[in-house]
Design a protein around this motif. Structure first.
Motif: not given
Length: 907
Positions: A232-251
Motif C-alpha cells: 500500500k505504501d508503494k501504491e500498488e493495486k493490491f487488495e486482500v479479502v479475508l475468508i474466515f472458515l471457522d464457526d467462532d464469531e468472536q475469533s
C-alpha cells in the motif's frame, strides 16, 4: 410389506406409503409429536435419512442437511424421513429435536430394520433420494447435499450434469464478481464495520485469504498484514479479502479488528463454496486473483512466509525467479553459508563451549533436528548415539550438530546433556533459516552435509534406521555399492521359504521399496520374504535359518544388507512383556479374579526359563503337547498373540491386543458391553473438541478431527486402533495423526495437573453398537468375538498332561476348570503397504514402558477358578541373540513429530 417394491420396465419402483407404514401404523411423526399420514407424501421427492446421535459424521451433516431442507421444503415437493440407528428412545428424541423433518417412530424397529436391509445401509449418515414415482434417484444424497446443497434439487442426473457444466463455464468465465458476489450480497466488511462494494476493488490484484482461528493462521496474518502495508505504501493495486472458515464469531471479530484489509461477512455461504471451488487442502491458503479476475496462483502462502514482499506480484515468472535464486544458493551452499549469520559463527559443545564453524569446514556433518518433547527421540537418539560413535571410530573427520525445537532452556539442557555431539545454541535465530532452507517439516530429521558444505541427502534418518553406520557417508555412490552387494547376496537366497512365524502361507522373495519386518520389527528396504495375502514381511536374515546359524557362529547379529537381525538384542519380546506386565498388575489390582497364562513358542528349555523368569503370571509347561491343540483351535498363526476368555470359559475377543495397545488396562474386561460404555463416554468427550486445530508438531497444515479405524500418533508414537473407533487430528496431505489428547494442549495440561495422561490414550471413540467410523461415515463393523461356544476346559484339557506351572509349582487341571484363554495376535502393526507414509509401531514403543522393570513375584500356589485369563504367546524370534540376559536395544520406529510434504522421504 410385500407390495412396497415392484419392478416396471426393468426398474425398481417403491410404493412410499407401503414402504413407510407398518401394521397398525400409517403415519410418521414430527419432533413436536404431530402425526403426518404417509399418504400425504405421495408424489413428493423423499429423502430417507439414515442417521444416529452417536455418529460424529451424522452430527456434522445434520445441520447442513437441515439448512438445505428448509429451502427444499419451501418448494412444496420435498420431504425427508429420519430412520434412526439410535440405541434408545431418549437419545432418539434428543437428536430428532434438532430435525425439521419427519421420522419413523422409534418404537417401530421392524420398519427401520427393513429399510436398512432394503437399501443396503452399511454406513451412516446415508441419504436415499426417491422420486415422486418411487424410483431411487440417488443413494449418495449425503454427498450431493454436501457438495451442492439445495442447488442439487431435484437430484436427477440431468441436474447434476447441468451443475457441473455451469461450474466449468464459471471457471472459464471467472471474474471477481462470479467469485465473491451472491444474490443477497455484493459487499465486503471493513475493520470498522463499514460495507465496501465488491465493485470498488475491480481491476486490482486480489488475494483471497482463507484462514481459521489457529496459532499458525495468526502468525501468518501478521506477515500478510506487514506485506499488505508495504504494498500500500508503494501504491500498488493490491487488495486482500479475508475468508474466515471457522464457526467462532468472536475469533472472526478479533481477526477483523486486527487487519487493515477487507473481509467476507461471517459464515457467508460463499466461504464454503470458495473453499470447494479452489479445492483447499491446507490453511492458511492465499489464492491470488489477477486484475482480470482469473486465478494467478492457487496458494502463495509459503512464498509470502519465506519471501514476503519479494514474492509480489506472485506470477509464475516471479516465483520461478525466486526458485532460481534458491537453486543458485544451494549450488553454492557451504557449511558457513548455512550455519554462519553475522557474529553467530559458532556452535556449542558440552558446558556451552563455543566451537567455531570454521573448524568444521571440510568434515562430513549430520544436522539432527529433534526436541526433548518429541517422543521418538527416546528411541532414535540412543540409536543415533551408537551410530555416531561407530562413524567417529571410522572417520574422525565427522561431526553431528543438534538443532533443537525444544520449548525452553531447561528442556534443551536436559536433552543435550545426553548427547555426545555439538549443538546450535537454544533459541538461536539461525534455526529458522536452516529449517526453511533445508525444508525441514518434521522431527526427528537428519540431514547429511558433505565436506564441500553441500547437502548430500535429507533422508539420512531412513538410512541410519535401516543401515546404521554402514550408510555412511550417505552418498549416492556408496548406497549403490551397498545395493550391489545386497543384489549379489540375493542371488543365493531361495525364492520361497516357509517360516514358523507365518505357517499359513509360503513367503516369496520380493523387492520392496520400504517395509517393516514382522519378525524383528525393524524397517527394511530392498528384499523381503513376503506374503501378499497376509501383508506379512520378513527380512531375509529373519527368514533364513541357515543364515541365522552362520551369524551365530560369527558372533554377529546383523544381516548383510544393513537390516537389523531379528529381535535385535532381544528388545522386541522384552518390550512386549514389559507393557503387558504393567497392564497385568493394573488389572490384578482392580480384579483379583483375573489371571494370565503364557503359552511359549520357545525352542529350548533354557530360552523358555530365561523368558518366563521375567513374568509374574502363569504358564503352560515348555513343550506341552496342548499348545498345538490350543493354537489350532484359537487359530493362532503368528506371535506374539493375545486372546481374552471370560469367566464362563468362552472367548470374548481375539483382538485384545488392539484393545490393550490403545486403552491399556481400561479395556478390561474386554466385553462388548464395556466397550460400548467406553464408546459412549468417548463420544461425549468428542462433542466438546474443536473440529480443527493447529499444533506445534505440525506447523505446515491445520489438523482436522476425523474418525480413524487405525492410526499411529505422530506425537506420542502410540497406536490408535481397536474395536472402538478412534478420533484423530489428521492432516490428509501429510498423513499426520495426533491423538486428541496429544493435539489439545489445554486438555494435556489439565491431565498433567491431575496426574493423568490417558484419553484411552483416551482414544476417543466415534461410534457404538458394532459401528466403526472412518471420519466421513460410520460403518457397520464385524463382530470381534470368535469361537464363542468353546469352553476353556475343553481347550486346555489334555489327559494326564493337564497342568499349569508357576515358578516351578504345579497345579492340577481340575483347579483350572472355568478358565478361559486369551491369545491375541500381537503382530508388528502396520497399515497398507501402498502408502509408505503410514505409520508402524510396536507394542511397548512408548519409552515409559521400556523404563518399566518388573520382577518375578514368588507367590504360594493358589486356586484359580472362574477367573479371566490372558495367555500371551511370544517367542524369541528366529535370529534372537543367544545371550542369556540380552538387554533391550533401541526400537527405531518410523515415527515423527512433524509431518513433511513428502513423508516417505523422512524418518
Amino acid at each position: 410389506m410385500a407390495d412396497a417394491v415392484e419392478t416396471r420396465n426393468g426398474e425398481t419402483i417403491h410404493d412410499v406409503q407401503s414402504l413407510l407404514s407398518f401394521e397398525g401404523r400409517d403415519f410418521l411423526v414430527r419432533n413436536n409429536g404431530d402425526q403426518v399420514n404417509t399418504a400425504d407424501l405421495a408424489g413428493k421427492i423423499i429423502g430417507l435419512y439414515f442417521s444416529a446421535s452417536w455418529c460424529g459424521p451424522c452430527q456434522g451433516f445434520t445441520p447442513i442437511f437441515a439448512e438445505a431442507y428448509t429451502e427444499l421444503y419451501a418448494q412444496g415437493n420435498f420431504e425427508a424421513v429420519f430412520v434412526s440407528a439410535d440405541k434408545n428412545e431418549e437419545t432418539f428424541k434428543e437428536y430428532f429435536a434438532k430435525m425439521p423433518w419427519l421420522a419413523i417412530p422409534f418404537s417401530d424397529s421392524t420398519t427401520r430394520d427393513r429399510l436398512n436391509e432394503l437399501f443396503e445401509v452399511n454406513g451412516i449418515p446415508h441419504l436415499v433420494l426417491l422420486g415422486g414415482n418411487g424410483k431411487v434417484l440417488s443413494d449418495d444424497g449425503v454427498e450431493r447435499i454436501r457438495e451442492y446443497g439445495e442447488e442439487a434439487y431435484p437430484f436427477l442426473p440431468e441436474k447434476l450434469k447441468q451443475i457441473k457444466e455451469e461450474e466449468e463455464a464459471a471457471r472459464r468465465n471467472q471474474s471477481l464478481s462470479t467469485l465473491l458476489v451472491t444474490q443477497s450480497r455484493d459487499f465486503f466488511i471493513s475493520n470498522d464495520g463499514n460495507k465496501v462494494l465488491v465493485s470498488e476493488i475491480q481491476g486490482k490484484m486480489v488475494a483471497l485469504y482463507f484462514c481459521f482461528s489457529s496459532h499458525n493462521c495468526r502468525e501468518f496474518t501478521t506477515n500478510l498484514v506487514e506485506m499488505y502495508k508495504e504494498l500500500k505504501d508503494k501504491e500498488e493495486k493490491f487488495e486482500v479479502v479475508l475468508i474466515f472458515l471457522d464457526d467462532d464469531e468472536q475469533s472472526y471479530v478479533e481477526i477483523l479488528q486486527s487487519i487493515p484489509f477487507l473481509a467476507v461477512p461471517f459464515k457467508d455461504k460463499v466461504c464454503e463454496k470458495l473453499a470447494r471451488y479452489f479445492e483447499l487442502s491446507m490453511l492458511p491458503t492465499l489464492v491470488i486473483v489477477g486484475s482480470d479476475g482469473k486465478t494467478v496462483n492457487s496458494n502463495v502462502a509459503e512464498h509470502v512466509e519465506v519471501h514476503g514482499i519479494q514474492a509480489y506480484p506472485f506470477t509464475p515468472e516471479k516465483l520461478e525467479e525466486l526458485e532460481e535464486i534458491e537453486r543458485k544458493w544451494l549450488e553454492s551452499q557451504t557449511l558457513e553459508s548455512l550455519l554462519v549469520s553475522g557474529e553467530r559463527d559458532f556452535v556449542i559443545g558440552k558446558g556451552g563451549v563455543k566451537v567455531p564453524v570454521s573448524e568444521l569446514v571440510g568434515k562430513h556433518i549430520l544436522l539432527y533436528f529433534s526436541a526433548h518433547w518429541c517422543p521418538p527421540w527416546f528411541s532414535y537418539t540412543p540409536k543415533l548415539t551408537e551410530v555416531y560413535h561407530e562413524i567417529k571410530a571410522k572417520d574422525p573427520a565427522f561431526e553431528l550438530i543438534f538443532i533443537s525445537s525444544d520449548r525452553d532452556q531447561n528442556s534443551f539442557d536436559d536433552y543435550f546433556s545426553s548427547m555426545p555431539w555439538l549443538a546450535l545454541p537454544f533459541g538461536d535465530e539461525r534455526k529458522k533459516f536452516i529449517s526453511r532452507t533445508l525444508k525441514i517439516f518434521r522431527i526427528p530429521s537428519l540431514v547429511a552435509i558433505g565436506p564441500t558444505g553441500k547437502t548430500i541427502t535429507t533422508e539420512a534418518c531412513d538410512l541410519v534406521t535401516v543401515h546404521g553406520s554402514d550408510a555412511y557417508p550417505f552418498t549416492e555412490e556408496h548406497l549403490k555399492l551397498m545395493e550391489a552387494k545386497i543384489e549379489e547376496m540375493a542371488k543365493r537366497w531361495p525364492e520361497k521359504v516357509k517360516h514358523d512365524l507365518h505357517t499359513e502361507h509360503e513367503l516369496n522373495l520380493e523387492r520392496q521399496r520400504v517395509y517393516y519386518c514382522d519378525g524383528c520389527g525393524d524397517k527394511g528396504r530392498g528384499w523381503s520374504y513376503y506374503c501378499k495375502k497376509c501383508n506379512f514381511d520378513l527380512h531375509p536374515k529373519c527368514a533364513l535359518e541357515e543364515e541365522k546359524k552362520e551369524d551365530d557362529e560369527k558372533g554377529e547379529n546383523k544381516d548383510g544388507h544393513g537390516h537389523e537381525a531379528a529381535a535385535k538384542e532381544g528388545w522386541l519380546w522384552r518390550l512386549i512383556s514389559i507393557k503387558l506386565t504393567e497392564v497385568y498388575h493394573e488389572i490384578k489390582a482392580k480384579d483379583p479374579a483375573f489371571e494370565l497364562i503364557f503359552i511359549s513358542s520357545d525352542r529350548d528349555q533354557k530360552s523358555f526359563d530365561d523368558y518366563f523368569s521375567s513374568m509374574p503370571w502363569l504358564v503352560l509347561p515348555f513343550g506341552d503337547e496342548r499348545k498345538k491343540f490350543i493354537s489350532r483351535t484359537l487359530k493362532i498363526f503368528r506371535i506374539p498373540s493375545l486372546v481374552a476368555i471370560g469367566p464362563t470359559g468362552k472367548t470374548i475377543t481375539t483382538e485384545a491386543c488392539d484393545l490393550v495397545t490403545v486403552h491399556g488396562s481400561d479395556a478390561y474386561p474386554f466385553t462388548e458391553e464395556h466397550l460400548k460404555l467406553m464408546e459412549a463416554k468417548i463420544e461425549e468427550m468428542a462433542k466438546r473438541q474443536p473440529e480443527k486445530v493447529k499444533h506445534d508438531l505440525h506447523t505446515e497444515h491445520e489438523l482436522n478431527l476425523e474418525r480413524q479405524r487405525v492410526y499411529y500418533c505422530d506425537g506420542c508414537g502410540d497406536e490408535g486402533r481397536g474395536l472402538v473407533l478412534l478420533l484423530s487430528y489428521f492432516c490428509k496431505e501429510c498423513n499426520f495423526d495426533l491423538h486428541p489428547k496429544c493435539a489439545l494442549e489445554e486438555e494435556k495440561k489439565e491431565d498433567d495437573e491431575k496426574g493423568e495422561n490417558k484419553d484411552g490414550h483416551g482414544h476417543e471413540a466415534a461410534a457404538t453398537e458394532g459401528w466403526v467410523c472412518d471420519g466421513d461415515v460410520c460403518k457397520k463393523a464385524r463382530s470381534a468375538t470368535v469361537n464363542g461356544e468353546e469352553d476353556c476346559s475343553s481347550v486346555l484339557g489334555c489327559g494326564a498332561e493337564d497342568k499349569q506351572e508357576k515358578s516351578g509349582l504345579v497345579e492340577e487341571e481340575e483347579k483350572l476348570k472355568g478358565f478361559g484363554l486369551a491369545n491375541l495376535i500381537w503382530s508388528c502393526r502396520r497399515q497398507s503397504r501402498t502408502n509408505s507414509a503410514h505409520r508402524y509401531r510396536l507394542f511397548g514403543s512408548n519409552p515409559r514402558w521400556a523404563a518399566y522393570h518388573s520382577e518375578m513375584r514368588q507367590r504360594p500356589t493358589e486356586k484359580v477358578v472362574r477367573k479371566n485369563i490372558f495367555a500371551i504367546a511370544a517367542q524369541r524370534w528366529t535370529l534372537l541373540s543367544s545371550e542369556e540376559n540380552a538387554t533391550p536395544g533401541p526400537h527405531i520406529a518410523d515415527n515423527s513429530c512433524v509431518s513433511a510434504d513428502v513423508p516417505q522421504t523422512m524418518s
